[in-house]
Design a protein around this motif. Structure first.
Motif, PDB file in Angstrom:
ATOM      1  N   ARG A 500       0.917  -1.218   0.096  1.00  0.00           N
ATOM      2  CA  ARG A 500       0.109  -0.043   0.073  1.00  0.00           C
ATOM      3  C   ARG A 500       0.869   1.449  -0.097  1.00  0.00           C
ATOM      4  NH1 ARG A 500      -1.727   2.754   4.559  1.00  0.00           N
ATOM      5  NH2 ARG A 500      -3.354   4.436   3.932  1.00  0.00           N
ATOM      6  N   MET A 501       1.970   1.195   0.911  1.00  0.00           N
ATOM      7  CA  MET A 501       2.673   2.381   0.745  1.00  0.00           C
ATOM      8  C   MET A 501       3.544   2.598  -0.499  1.00  0.00           C
ATOM      9  SD  MET A 501       2.340   3.593   3.568  1.00  0.00           S
ATOM     10  CE  MET A 501       3.326   5.039   3.378  1.00  0.00           C
ATOM     11  N   LYS A 502       3.895   1.407  -1.047  1.00  0.00           N
ATOM     12  CA  LYS A 502       4.329   1.589  -2.504  1.00  0.00           C
ATOM     13  C   LYS A 502       3.568   2.144  -3.436  1.00  0.00           C
ATOM     14  CE  LYS A 502       7.794  -1.529  -4.405  1.00  0.00           C
ATOM     15  NZ  LYS A 502       8.095  -2.881  -4.564  1.00  0.00           N
ATOM     16  N   SER A 503       2.193   1.971  -3.224  1.00  0.00           N
ATOM     17  CA  SER A 503       1.303   2.304  -4.389  1.00  0.00           C
ATOM     18  C   SER A 503       1.027   4.001  -4.112  1.00  0.00           C
ATOM     19  CB  SER A 503      -0.199   1.793  -4.374  1.00  0.00           C
ATOM     20  OG  SER A 503      -0.009   0.610  -3.710  1.00  0.00           O
ATOM     21  N   ILE A 504       0.998   4.292  -2.814  1.00  0.00           N
ATOM     22  CA  ILE A 504       0.965   5.777  -2.543  1.00  0.00           C
ATOM     23  C   ILE A 504       2.079   6.460  -3.010  1.00  0.00           C
ATOM     24  CG2 ILE A 504       0.770   7.351  -0.645  1.00  0.00           C
ATOM     25  CD1 ILE A 504      -0.716   5.568   1.025  1.00  0.00           C
ATOM     26  N   ALA A 505       3.319   5.810  -2.930  1.00  0.00           N
ATOM     27  CA  ALA A 505       4.507   6.521  -3.222  1.00  0.00           C
ATOM     28  C   ALA A 505       4.524   6.640  -4.695  1.00  0.00           C
ATOM     29  CB  ALA A 505       5.773   5.842  -2.836  1.00  0.00           C
ATOM     30  N   ASN A 506       4.107   5.656  -5.075  1.00  0.00           N
ATOM     31  CA  ASN A 506       3.857   5.544  -6.680  1.00  0.00           C
ATOM     32  C   ASN A 506       3.167   6.762  -7.223  1.00  0.00           C
ATOM     33  OD1 ASN A 506       4.568   4.709  -9.043  1.00  0.00           O
ATOM     34  ND2 ASN A 506       3.878   2.739  -9.105  1.00  0.00           N
ATOM     35  N   LEU A 507       1.894   6.817  -6.751  1.00  0.00           N
ATOM     36  CA  LEU A 507       0.996   7.625  -7.069  1.00  0.00           C
ATOM     37  C   LEU A 507       1.280   9.143  -7.018  1.00  0.00           C
ATOM     38  CD1 LEU A 507      -2.410   6.269  -6.079  1.00  0.00           C
ATOM     39  CD2 LEU A 507      -1.836   6.883  -8.383  1.00  0.00           C
ATOM     40  N   ALA A 508       2.261   9.442  -5.964  1.00  0.00           N
ATOM     41  CA  ALA A 508       2.830  10.844  -5.687  1.00  0.00           C
ATOM     42  C   ALA A 508       4.069  11.233  -6.500  1.00  0.00           C
ATOM     43  CB  ALA A 508       2.989  10.775  -4.074  1.00  0.00           C
ATOM     44  N   SER A 509       4.705   9.899  -7.040  1.00  0.00           N
ATOM     45  CA  SER A 509       5.920  10.169  -7.471  1.00  0.00           C
ATOM     46  C   SER A 509       5.859  11.018  -8.642  1.00  0.00           C
ATOM     47  CB  SER A 509       6.605   9.029  -7.598  1.00  0.00           C
ATOM     48  OG  SER A 509       6.558   8.299  -8.848  1.00  0.00           O
ATOM     49  N   ASP A 510       6.843  11.497  -9.344  1.00  0.00           N
ATOM     50  CA  ASP A 510       7.322  12.245 -10.643  1.00  0.00           C
ATOM     51  C   ASP A 510       6.829  11.151 -11.686  1.00  0.00           C
ATOM     52  OD1 ASP A 510       7.694  14.012  -8.994  1.00  0.00           O
ATOM     53  OD2 ASP A 510       9.794  14.226  -9.279  1.00  0.00           O
ATOM     54  N   SER A 511       7.442  10.069 -11.714  1.00  0.00           N
ATOM     55  CA  SER A 511       7.262   9.045 -12.626  1.00  0.00           C
ATOM     56  C   SER A 511       6.794   7.890 -12.315  1.00  0.00           C
ATOM     57  CB  SER A 511       8.855   8.732 -13.286  1.00  0.00           C
ATOM     58  OG  SER A 511       9.628   8.442 -12.286  1.00  0.00           O
ATOM     59  N   PRO A 512       5.297   7.914 -12.381  1.00  0.00           N
ATOM     60  CA  PRO A 512       4.557   6.628 -11.890  1.00  0.00           C
ATOM     61  C   PRO A 512       5.354   5.362 -12.715  1.00  0.00           C
ATOM     62  CG  PRO A 512       3.052   8.312 -12.850  1.00  0.00           C
ATOM     63  CD  PRO A 512       4.607   8.758 -13.234  1.00  0.00           C
ATOM     64  N   ASN A 513       4.754   4.197 -12.086  1.00  0.00           N
ATOM     65  CA  ASN A 513       5.168   2.994 -12.623  1.00  0.00           C
ATOM     66  C   ASN A 513       6.688   2.696 -12.812  1.00  0.00           C
ATOM     67  OD1 ASN A 513       2.536   2.222 -12.834  1.00  0.00           O
ATOM     68  ND2 ASN A 513       2.473   3.109 -14.971  1.00  0.00           N
ATOM     69  N   ALA A 514       7.367   3.690 -12.249  1.00  0.00           N
ATOM     70  CA  ALA A 514       8.971   3.417 -12.183  1.00  0.00           C
ATOM     71  C   ALA A 514       9.352   3.826 -10.534  1.00  0.00           C
ATOM     72  CB  ALA A 514       9.652   4.563 -12.985  1.00  0.00           C
ATOM     73  N   GLY A 515       9.091   2.646 -10.070  1.00  0.00           N
ATOM     74  CA  GLY A 515       9.345   2.363  -8.605  1.00  0.00           C
ATOM     75  C   GLY A 515      10.669   2.528  -8.199  1.00  0.00           C
ATOM     76  N   THR A 516      11.582   2.200  -9.187  1.00  0.00           N
ATOM     77  CA  THR A 516      13.054   2.413  -8.900  1.00  0.00           C
ATOM     78  C   THR A 516      13.541   3.879  -8.814  1.00  0.00           C
ATOM     79  OG1 THR A 516      13.329   2.029 -11.057  1.00  0.00           O
ATOM     80  CG2 THR A 516      13.677   0.052  -9.630  1.00  0.00           C
ATOM     81  N   THR A 517      12.939   4.514  -9.682  1.00  0.00           N
ATOM     82  CA  THR A 517      13.525   6.130  -9.556  1.00  0.00           C
ATOM     83  C   THR A 517      12.921   6.759  -8.240  1.00  0.00           C
ATOM     84  OG1 THR A 517      11.754   6.843 -10.693  1.00  0.00           O
ATOM     85  CG2 THR A 517      13.636   6.246 -11.964  1.00  0.00           C
ATOM     86  N   THR A 518      13.902   7.546  -7.601  1.00  0.00           N
ATOM     87  CA  THR A 518      13.491   7.981  -6.246  1.00  0.00           C
ATOM     88  C   THR A 518      13.237   9.616  -6.733  1.00  0.00           C
ATOM     89  OG1 THR A 518      15.738   8.453  -6.020  1.00  0.00           O
ATOM     90  CG2 THR A 518      14.880   6.740  -4.708  1.00  0.00           C
ATOM     91  N   PRO A 519      12.163  10.240  -6.000  1.00  0.00           N
ATOM     92  CA  PRO A 519      11.702  11.554  -6.296  1.00  0.00           C
ATOM     93  C   PRO A 519      12.870  12.395  -5.938  1.00  0.00           C
ATOM     94  CG  PRO A 519      10.178  10.286  -4.732  1.00  0.00           C
ATOM     95  CD  PRO A 519      11.250   9.622  -5.138  1.00  0.00           C
TER      96      PRO A 519
END
Lengths: 757, 137
Positions: A500-519
């Motif tokens: 769940r935390m991952k999805s939240i981070a993903n939605l909030a991040s600059d590049s969705p669906n790229a979990g590896t890139t850090t904001p």
């Protein structure tokens, strides 16, 4: 503890509701009213005073009495009344006189030992006052007192000091209460098991003398048992308004607890089963409560109220009708007025008519006709409403759009406008029609499906049943899965929670669906979004409807709608199964599984009857069931209460089979003697017999008996002992000896502790 | 203030004034004896004093006290040597299962659900009943 909420409707639906006879209730005993003890009038010097100072109760009397003169709880209350500036010191049951003093009541004991000698001195004062001692500056009576087994020397010393210094007694002696009790019951060889308020002692006695260095003390007695029960009840009913005092808990142990006759495991195995005996095993304690009685209105009053309500309703209706009528009239007038203007269009010139329209704030004739039409419609509608017939106004009357088929160039500007309007209307109309057709098709499809389903059922019942059962199982699995997920989300470290935390981070991040890139930073998020919009890039979110589920997943809220839906579909399937599946019974349905009748927790908390949360009486009820055996069992398994000591059977069999000589052991086995207030537990002798029989060699001659009066026999034994000439003459510590040897000196006799050097 | 006629024995009709022991005549007390002040010790202190006393005895007497003479300490029942049985912390029934995490024993899956949904801290209260709670110092 969470109470499963019983659902009476569900039970009724499942046909499980049944009538219950009224439950047997045990009242919670109230503290008895204290009774005044008048000082004895027949005091004579020289007669020994027998004083059994127990941690729970103190008994005192003269050696010439057959029973103690009085007994009182060993407690003291110091209470200062601020109004009259006076401190009261109350002893024994006098301390229960009023609520203030009851609260202040304290024991001089801490556990089994005397901790507060001030208090004890005052209690001794009280004893001698009540014994009517009238000698001046000293007490002219020998004193026989009880003492615990192997009391620390300081205890003994303090007590002797108190007697010889403060009260100046001529002679005194001390002995172990358990041995005195055994002495009274004419025992000479036996194993004394004395279970008192604070401790339980196991003392072997050979030839009338206690073998004290083979004796053992278990730190468990009636006091610990009652506070154990109190704690259990407080955890069992954390929200109950019923208040139980420690004294009441003691009474509960005495009245309701019993020792498991053979073994605890066997006794509780089926304790909460709803068989015929459950109501007898489950004791319901009714704490006092005040019923809140809603004032009941008489028939007449009710009729009056109904009449008044009707009256006011009628008035309101009249008023509403009047307002409607007024509005209607107004509308009719308006309609007439506009009709009048409309009629004028034939009579006056176009220019004149235009001016008329302008005066009304209307742009053209169409608007006028529209207004008229609307008014007409609303008037008709309200008339209909007044008449009360709900004739559906058919909106579906065939609409005509005559202008649509005419090409634009044949129309003037006004007509083009109209045509545009008609086009809009037509598309609207078409959409409605399409929806209607869709609906009908769906209905047909559904009917078709049902028909097919029925066909299938008739053709292949087993297959159909299997399919339905599979469906039911899959929904149940889904429900379980959801519950599990919900529980997992509470745990921050669980996989579900991390996802769940991952999805939240993903939605909030600059590049969705790229979990590896850090904001890169918080402020870059806004600009990045803008940039993306400029680029016209699209991540394709929302193309698939299930994409939106991500928001539901992260919301972490209970999705009641979905839950209801699943419960509803289960209910439907179960209904069908109930009709067609011979193997599907009420008991297997989900509702029955959730039913309180099958709940162990409900049996434990609320017994065999349904629980009505609105009932004041039931809110004040405490159910004693497993506790009735569980509390006394601590004597046999102290580990239940977290006490790292061996139980009494283990202690007794250890003494009998290992610590005593074979000869002594055989003598002692013949007379296992139970005394002390806590030994009054129902079934304790039976249990001891059973367990010792199992622990000792087969051919052992085993005898178990209880004291004649487990509470009073210690006092009676002391009286019997001191009335024996030789004891009084030789075994009392005299004042001269005390003065010569000092307060730590101890005179040994058969009943006494061993002198500690 | 005190009532002039003392209440009869066994009567429930009496006041704090009748019951107050401070005012009652106590002719038997030794008038020349002065009670030492503050004689209050809890049982822990009493026991540790007793241990100290025995340790300070002369060698011979100490050995005797430790071996033969019953003392408050050595009459204490020893720990049990029979294997411990486990009972459900909530119901008291047979407990074949142990809750991972807090170590509570439970009877069946229904009780498991109850334990799982206990309010925070209550599991420790249950464990405290058998002195198995976690004590933070």
């Amino acid at each position: 503890m969470a109470t499963p909420v019983p659902d009476p409707e569900a039970a009724a639906a499942a046909g499980l509701i049944q009538e219950f006879p009224p439950a047997k209730l045990y009242p919670l005993i109230e503290l008895p009213v204290p009774q005044f003890i008048t000082p004895a009038a027949d005091y004579r010097a020289g007669i020994p005073i027998v004083l059994d100072l127990g941690t729970r109760q103190t008994r005192a009397g003269f050696a010439t009495d057959s029973a103690p003169r009085f007994e009182f709880p060993t407690q003291i209350a110091r209470y200062r009344d601020r109004k009259i500036l006076r401190t009261f010191t109350l002893i024994g049951s006098d301390a229960n006189l009023d609520a203030n003093t009851r609260q202040a009541a304290k024991s001089p004991f801490d556990g089994a030992l005397v901790a507060n000698w001030e208090y004890l001195e005052t209690i001794m004062d009280y004893v001698f006052v009540k014994m009517g001692v009238s000698s001046q500056g000293r007490i002219d009576n020998p004193i026989v007192m009880s003492e615990m087994l192997a009391a620390p020397l300081a205890q003994h010393k303090h007590m002797q000091e108190l007697l010889f210094e403060t009260f100046s007694v001529p002679s005194a002696t001390f002995g172990i209460d358990a041995l005195f009790s055994y002495h009274y019951n004419n025992g000479s060889n036996g194993l004394v098991i004395s279970s008192g308020h604070e401790t339980t002692h196991v003392i072997p006695v050979v030839d009338g003398r206690g073998i004290l260095n083979q004796s053992k003390r278990l730190n468990w007695g009636g006091h610990q048992a009652s506070s154990f029960l109190l704690n259990l009840l407080q955890l069992k009913y954390p929200h109950t308004p019923a208040k139980i005092t420690p004294w009441q808990a003691e009474m509960l142990v005495r009245e309701h607890c019993y020792t498991a006759p053979v073994s605890y495991g066997d006794e509780v195995e089926h304790y909460l089963d709803r068989d015929d005996g459950f109501d007898e095993r489950n004791h319901i304690i009714q704490a006092p409560f005040t019923e809140v009685i809603a004032p009941v209105k008489s028939e007449e009053e009710l009729a009056k109220i109904a009449e008044r309500r009707k009256e006011s309703g009628r008035k309101l209706q009249e008023q509403a009708a009047k307002i409607r009528l007024e509005k209607l009239q107004q509308k009719e007038q308006e309609l007439e007025y506009y009709r009048h203007i409309e009629n004028k269009s034939d009579q006056v010139s176009a220019k004149e008519f235009k001016r008329l329209l302008d005066a009304e704030g209307l742009s053209d004739e169409n608007e006028l006709t529209k207004i008229i039409k609307n008014l007409d419609k609303s008037i008709r509608r309200s008339r209909k409403q007044d008449l009360g017939d709900g004739e559906e106004e058919s909106d579906a009357e065939e609409m005509t759009f005559p202008l649509l088929d005419i090409p634009d160039d044949q129309l003037d500007s006004e007509q083009i406008k109209q045509k545009r309007h008609q086009r809009l209307l037509k598309s609207n109309y078409d959409a409605r029609m399409r929806a209607k057709a869709e609906k009908e098709r769906e209905q047909e499809k559904k009917e078709e499906e049902e028909r097919k389903d029925e066909e299938w059922r008739e053709r292949d019942l087993q297959g159909w049943i299997k399919d339905r059962r599979d469906q039911r199982a899959s929904i149940m699995n889904r429900m379980k899965e959801k519950q599990r997920l919900k529980a997992d989300l509470n745990n921050r470290r669980s996989l579900a929670s991390q996802m769940r935390m991952k999805s939240i981070a993903n939605l909030a991040s600059d590049s969705p669906n790229a979990g590896t890139t850090t904001p890169t930073g918080a402020n870059s998020a806004g600009s990045a979004r803008k940039r993306r919009r400029e680029d016209g890039e699209d991540d394709g979110f929302g193309v698939d409807d299930s994409d939106w589920a991500v928001y539901r997943d992260i919301a972490n809220a209970s999705d009641t709608e979905e839950d209801d839906e699943m419960a509803e579909s289960i209910r439907k399937i179960e209904e069908q199964l109930m009709v067609y599946d011979p193997n599907f019974s009420l008991d297997t349905s989900l509702e029955a599984q959730n039913n309180w009748m099958n709940s162990l927790v409900h049996a434990f908390l609320r017994g065999s009857r349904p629980f009505d949360p609105s009932s004041r009486a039931e809110a004040h009820q405490l159910h004693l069931n497993v506790e009735r055996v569980r509390v006394p069992e601590v004597l046999f398994q102290p580990s239940i209460a977290g006490i790292d000591q061996a139980g009494i059977v283990e202690l007794a069999s250890d003494v009998l089979s290992r610590r005593l000589s074979k000869n002594d052991s055989a003598k002692v086995c013949k007379d296992v003697f139970l005394t002390g207030g806590y030994s009054l537990l129902e079934g304790l002798d039976e249990r001891m017999r059973h367990e010792l029989r199992a622990a000792l060699p087969v051919d052992t001659e085993l005898g178990i008996r209880r004291a004649e009066d487990a509470i009073l026999d210690a006092w009676k034994g002391m009286r019997k002992w001191v009335n024996e000439e030789e004891n009084l003459k030789n075994h009392m510590l005299t004042r001269e000896e005390y003065l010569e040897y000092g307060p730590e000196y101890m005179k040994e006799h058969k009943m006494s502790n061993k002198a500690l050097v | 203030m005190a009532s002039t006629t003392p209440p009869s024995s066994g009567s429930a009709q009496f006041t704090l004034f009748d019951a107050d022991i401070t005012m009652a005549p106590k002719p038997f007390r030794n008038p020349s004896h002065k009670t030492p002040t503050r004689r209050i010790k809890n049982s822990k202190q009493i026991v540790s004093d007793e241990i100290k006393r025995i340790q300070s005895l002369p060698d011979e007497a100490r050995t005797a006290a430790l071996v033969d003479t019953p003392t408050y300490m050595n009459v204490e029942a020893p720990p049990s040597v029979v294997p411990r049985k486990w009972w459900c912390d909530i119901t008291g029934l047979k407990a074949p299962y142990r809750m991972p995490g807090n170590g509570m024993r439970y009877h069946n899956k229904e009780i498991y659900e109850v334990i799982k949904h206990l309010p925070p801290g209550v599991d420790q209260q249950y464990l405290q009943l058998r002195s198995a709670n976690v004590v933070l110092r």
